[in-house]
Design a protein around this motif. Structure first.
Motif, PDB file in Angstrom:
ATOM      1  N   SER A 121       0.846  -1.200   0.000  1.00  0.00           N
ATOM      2  CA  SER A 121       0.000   0.000   0.000  1.00  0.00           C
ATOM      3  C   SER A 121       0.872   1.238   0.000  1.00  0.00           C
ATOM      4  CB  SER A 121      -0.890   0.012   1.245  1.00  0.00           C
ATOM      5  OG  SER A 121      -1.556   1.253   1.394  1.00  0.00           O
ATOM      6  N   MET A 122       0.314   2.339  -0.530  1.00  0.00           N
ATOM      7  CA  MET A 122       1.054   3.587  -0.428  1.00  0.00           C
ATOM      8  C   MET A 122       1.150   4.046   1.030  1.00  0.00           C
ATOM      9  SD  MET A 122      -1.061   6.211   0.574  1.00  0.00           S
ATOM     10  CE  MET A 122       0.128   7.476   0.158  1.00  0.00           C
ATOM     11  N   ALA A 123       0.330   3.459   1.911  1.00  0.00           N
ATOM     12  CA  ALA A 123       0.420   3.782   3.337  1.00  0.00           C
ATOM     13  C   ALA A 123       1.772   3.395   3.914  1.00  0.00           C
ATOM     14  CB  ALA A 123      -0.695   3.074   4.103  1.00  0.00           C
ATOM     15  N   ALA A 124       2.507   2.542   3.208  1.00  0.00           N
ATOM     16  CA  ALA A 124       3.864   2.191   3.642  1.00  0.00           C
ATOM     17  C   ALA A 124       4.796   3.395   3.608  1.00  0.00           C
ATOM     18  CB  ALA A 124       4.419   1.080   2.753  1.00  0.00           C
ATOM     19  N   LEU A 125       4.393   4.457   2.922  1.00  0.00           N
ATOM     20  CA  LEU A 125       5.208   5.668   2.847  1.00  0.00           C
ATOM     21  C   LEU A 125       5.138   6.492   4.129  1.00  0.00           C
ATOM     22  CD1 LEU A 125       4.208   6.907  -0.733  1.00  0.00           C
ATOM     23  CD2 LEU A 125       6.271   5.651  -0.093  1.00  0.00           C
ATOM     24  N   PHE A 126       4.088   6.294   4.919  1.00  0.00           N
ATOM     25  CA  PHE A 126       3.920   7.082   6.138  1.00  0.00           C
ATOM     26  C   PHE A 126       4.867   6.591   7.228  1.00  0.00           C
ATOM     27  CE2 PHE A 126      -0.708   7.445   4.624  1.00  0.00           C
ATOM     28  CZ  PHE A 126      -0.420   8.586   3.891  1.00  0.00           C
ATOM     29  N   PRO A 127       5.253   7.461   8.168  1.00  0.00           N
ATOM     30  CA  PRO A 127       6.158   7.042   9.254  1.00  0.00           C
ATOM     31  C   PRO A 127       5.571   5.860  10.019  1.00  0.00           C
ATOM     32  CG  PRO A 127       5.976   9.433   9.191  1.00  0.00           C
ATOM     33  CD  PRO A 127       4.940   8.903   8.240  1.00  0.00           C
ATOM     34  N   PRO A 128       6.361   4.818  10.246  1.00  0.00           N
ATOM     35  CA  PRO A 128       5.868   3.623  10.934  1.00  0.00           C
ATOM     36  C   PRO A 128       6.090   3.682  12.438  1.00  0.00           C
ATOM     37  CG  PRO A 128       8.064   3.207  10.162  1.00  0.00           C
ATOM     38  CD  PRO A 128       7.741   4.632   9.759  1.00  0.00           C
ATOM     39  N   ASP A 129       5.552   2.703  13.124  1.00  0.00           N
ATOM     40  CA  ASP A 129       5.946   2.463  14.505  1.00  0.00           C
ATOM     41  C   ASP A 129       7.200   1.599  14.444  1.00  0.00           C
ATOM     42  OD1 ASP A 129       5.254   2.355  17.524  1.00  0.00           O
ATOM     43  OD2 ASP A 129       5.626   0.257  16.969  1.00  0.00           O
ATOM     44  N   GLU A 130       8.328   2.139  14.830  1.00  0.00           N
ATOM     45  CA  GLU A 130       9.601   1.451  14.653  1.00  0.00           C
ATOM     46  C   GLU A 130       9.686   0.156  15.461  1.00  0.00           C
ATOM     47  OE1 GLU A 130      11.867   2.013  12.511  1.00  0.00           O
ATOM     48  OE2 GLU A 130      11.315   4.013  11.786  1.00  0.00           O
ATOM     49  N   THR A 131       9.083   0.148  16.639  1.00  0.00           N
ATOM     50  CA  THR A 131       9.125  -1.066  17.458  1.00  0.00           C
ATOM     51  C   THR A 131       8.401  -2.214  16.759  1.00  0.00           C
ATOM     52  OG1 THR A 131       9.202   0.250  19.491  1.00  0.00           O
ATOM     53  CG2 THR A 131       8.542  -2.059  19.699  1.00  0.00           C
ATOM     54  N   LEU A 132       7.234  -1.921  16.222  1.00  0.00           N
ATOM     55  CA  LEU A 132       6.477  -2.947  15.493  1.00  0.00           C
ATOM     56  C   LEU A 132       7.212  -3.351  14.222  1.00  0.00           C
ATOM     57  CD1 LEU A 132       4.054  -4.733  14.958  1.00  0.00           C
ATOM     58  CD2 LEU A 132       2.840  -2.732  14.042  1.00  0.00           C
ATOM     59  N   LEU A 133       7.745  -2.389  13.511  1.00  0.00           N
ATOM     60  CA  LEU A 133       8.457  -2.684  12.272  1.00  0.00           C
ATOM     61  C   LEU A 133       9.644  -3.605  12.528  1.00  0.00           C
ATOM     62  CD1 LEU A 133       8.684  -2.058   9.205  1.00  0.00           C
ATOM     63  CD2 LEU A 133      10.187  -0.154   9.820  1.00  0.00           C
ATOM     64  N   ASN A 134      10.416  -3.314  13.538  1.00  0.00           N
ATOM     65  CA  ASN A 134      11.579  -4.144  13.854  1.00  0.00           C
ATOM     66  C   ASN A 134      11.164  -5.549  14.278  1.00  0.00           C
ATOM     67  OD1 ASN A 134      13.362  -2.057  13.290  1.00  0.00           O
ATOM     68  ND2 ASN A 134      13.379  -1.303  15.391  1.00  0.00           N
ATOM     69  N   ALA A 135      10.071  -5.645  15.022  1.00  0.00           N
ATOM     70  CA  ALA A 135       9.593  -6.957  15.453  1.00  0.00           C
ATOM     71  C   ALA A 135       9.129  -7.784  14.261  1.00  0.00           C
ATOM     72  CB  ALA A 135       8.464  -6.796  16.466  1.00  0.00           C
ATOM     73  N   LEU A 136       8.477  -7.144  13.307  1.00  0.00           N
ATOM     74  CA  LEU A 136       7.995  -7.844  12.124  1.00  0.00           C
ATOM     75  C   LEU A 136       9.147  -8.369  11.275  1.00  0.00           C
ATOM     76  CD1 LEU A 136       5.079  -5.465  11.106  1.00  0.00           C
ATOM     77  CD2 LEU A 136       4.842  -7.865  11.761  1.00  0.00           C
ATOM     78  N   LEU A 137      10.163  -7.567  11.104  1.00  0.00           N
ATOM     79  CA  LEU A 137      11.254  -7.935  10.203  1.00  0.00           C
ATOM     80  C   LEU A 137      12.340  -8.767  10.867  1.00  0.00           C
ATOM     81  CD1 LEU A 137      11.608  -4.592   8.235  1.00  0.00           C
ATOM     82  CD2 LEU A 137      10.696  -6.752   7.384  1.00  0.00           C
TER      83      LEU A 137
ATOM     84  N   LEU B  39      -1.156   3.594  13.245  1.00  0.00           N
ATOM     85  CA  LEU B  39       0.162   3.220  12.736  1.00  0.00           C
ATOM     86  C   LEU B  39       0.226   1.752  12.314  1.00  0.00           C
ATOM     87  CD1 LEU B  39       2.420   4.987  15.395  1.00  0.00           C
ATOM     88  CD2 LEU B  39       1.936   5.781  13.074  1.00  0.00           C
ATOM     89  N   ILE B  40      -0.722   0.963  12.742  1.00  0.00           N
ATOM     90  CA  ILE B  40      -0.658  -0.485  12.535  1.00  0.00           C
ATOM     91  C   ILE B  40      -0.657  -0.840  11.052  1.00  0.00           C
ATOM     92  CG2 ILE B  40      -1.944  -2.643  12.828  1.00  0.00           C
ATOM     93  CD1 ILE B  40      -2.832  -1.592  15.579  1.00  0.00           C
ATOM     94  N   TYR B  41      -1.599  -0.303  10.311  1.00  0.00           N
ATOM     95  CA  TYR B  41      -1.754  -0.690   8.902  1.00  0.00           C
ATOM     96  C   TYR B  41      -0.521  -0.335   8.082  1.00  0.00           C
ATOM     97  CZ  TYR B  41      -3.626  -0.807   4.136  1.00  0.00           C
ATOM     98  OH  TYR B  41      -3.820  -1.070   2.800  1.00  0.00           O
TER      99      TYR B  41
END
Length: 260
Positions: free
Chosen positions: A112-128, A152-154
């Motif tokens: 999604s283009m929503a991936a361009l918005f600032p993420p929650d870094e804690t969630l992002l790091n946990a996912l990856l 921020l979740i989506y």
């Protein structure tokens, strides 16, 4: 030549439009969804993901030509992470062995283009780089917070998916096996997922301001379906790890030269 396609999220929105287009083109479509599909499976759970792989293997006879991981949620809760990231990854990884039976295998996901918005870094790091348990715990924390935190979740789940695609596409499992793996990143599309936005003038204006789409604005799912069909066709033999923004210009407006 007729090919066999697996489409998740086939009962509505982009998945339904894509399934219809591929069927019109003469292909066999194995559709999966929570309901109203040939295979019913819940991608928010580990058992549902296993069921999907088992049923597709059985129904297909052990081989498919393309996997289109379209299923997704846009709600501000932890289930969105479970489906949009873990469900998509499990679909692609679980069905990859079936693609090896095809002379022209293809795979694509929907980001999604929503991936361009600032993420929650804690969630992002946990996912990856963490575990599903860690990621789901963080998603639950965001869900329990205020609207700004839960929103921020989506986008974070979609950013993680885009990064996963980039990391995996050039590897031995995908590129060396001659399987182009890519993703599309739509802007605002007229689907049941966005119906609440379209029905409220104030919400629609707010989203239009957040998601600038100077080229023809919001659009129908058939536009995304056409791109997905090409990406999983025999014609696409060299796109690898690309996140293709079909967003009316949002990416160009929001990121400008930073992509370079």
């Amino acid at each position: 030549m007729s090919r066999t396609y697996v489409v998740t999220g086939a009962a509505s929105g982009i998945g339904k439009s894509t399934s219809e287009l591929l069927t019109e083109q003469g292909h066999r479509v194995i559709g999966t969804d929570l309901r109203d599909a040939e295979i019913v499976a819940d991608l928010s759970t580990a058992s549902g993901r296993e069921q999907l792989v088992e049923e597709v293997t059985r129904v297909s006879g052990g081989g498919v030509d393309a996997v289109l991981a379209v299923a997704g949620l846009a709600t501000p809760n932890a289930a969105t992470v479970a489906v949009n990231f873990y469900g998509t990854v499990a679909t692609l990884e679980g069905l990859r062995p079936l693609l090896l039976r095809s002379p022209s295998p293809r795979a694509v996901a929907v980001s999604s283009m929503a991936a361009l918005f600032p993420p929650d870094e804690t969630l992002l790091n946990a996912l990856l780089d963490g575990s599903e348990t860690e990621a789901m715990a963080r998603a639950a924390e965001l869900e329990a917070g205020d609207a700004q935190r839960s929103s921020l979740i989506y986008g974070t789940a979609k950013r993680a998916l885009s990064r996963w695609i980039r990391r995996q596409a050039p590897t031995a499992e995908w590129a060396d096996a001659s399987i182009p793996l890519n993703a599309v990143a739509p802007g605002v599309v007229y689907t049941p997922m966005t119906a609440y936005i379209m029905s409220d003038a104030a919400a629609r204006s707010q989203v239009a301001a957040m998601v600038p789409m100077p080229l023809n604005g919001f659009f129908e799912p058939r536009g995304v379906a056409t791109l997905l069909a090409w990406l999983t066709s025999e014609d696409n033999a060299h796109l690898c790890g690309q996140i293709i923004y079909i967003d009316g210009g949002s990416d160009a407006v929001l990121r400008g030269d930073t992509v370079f």
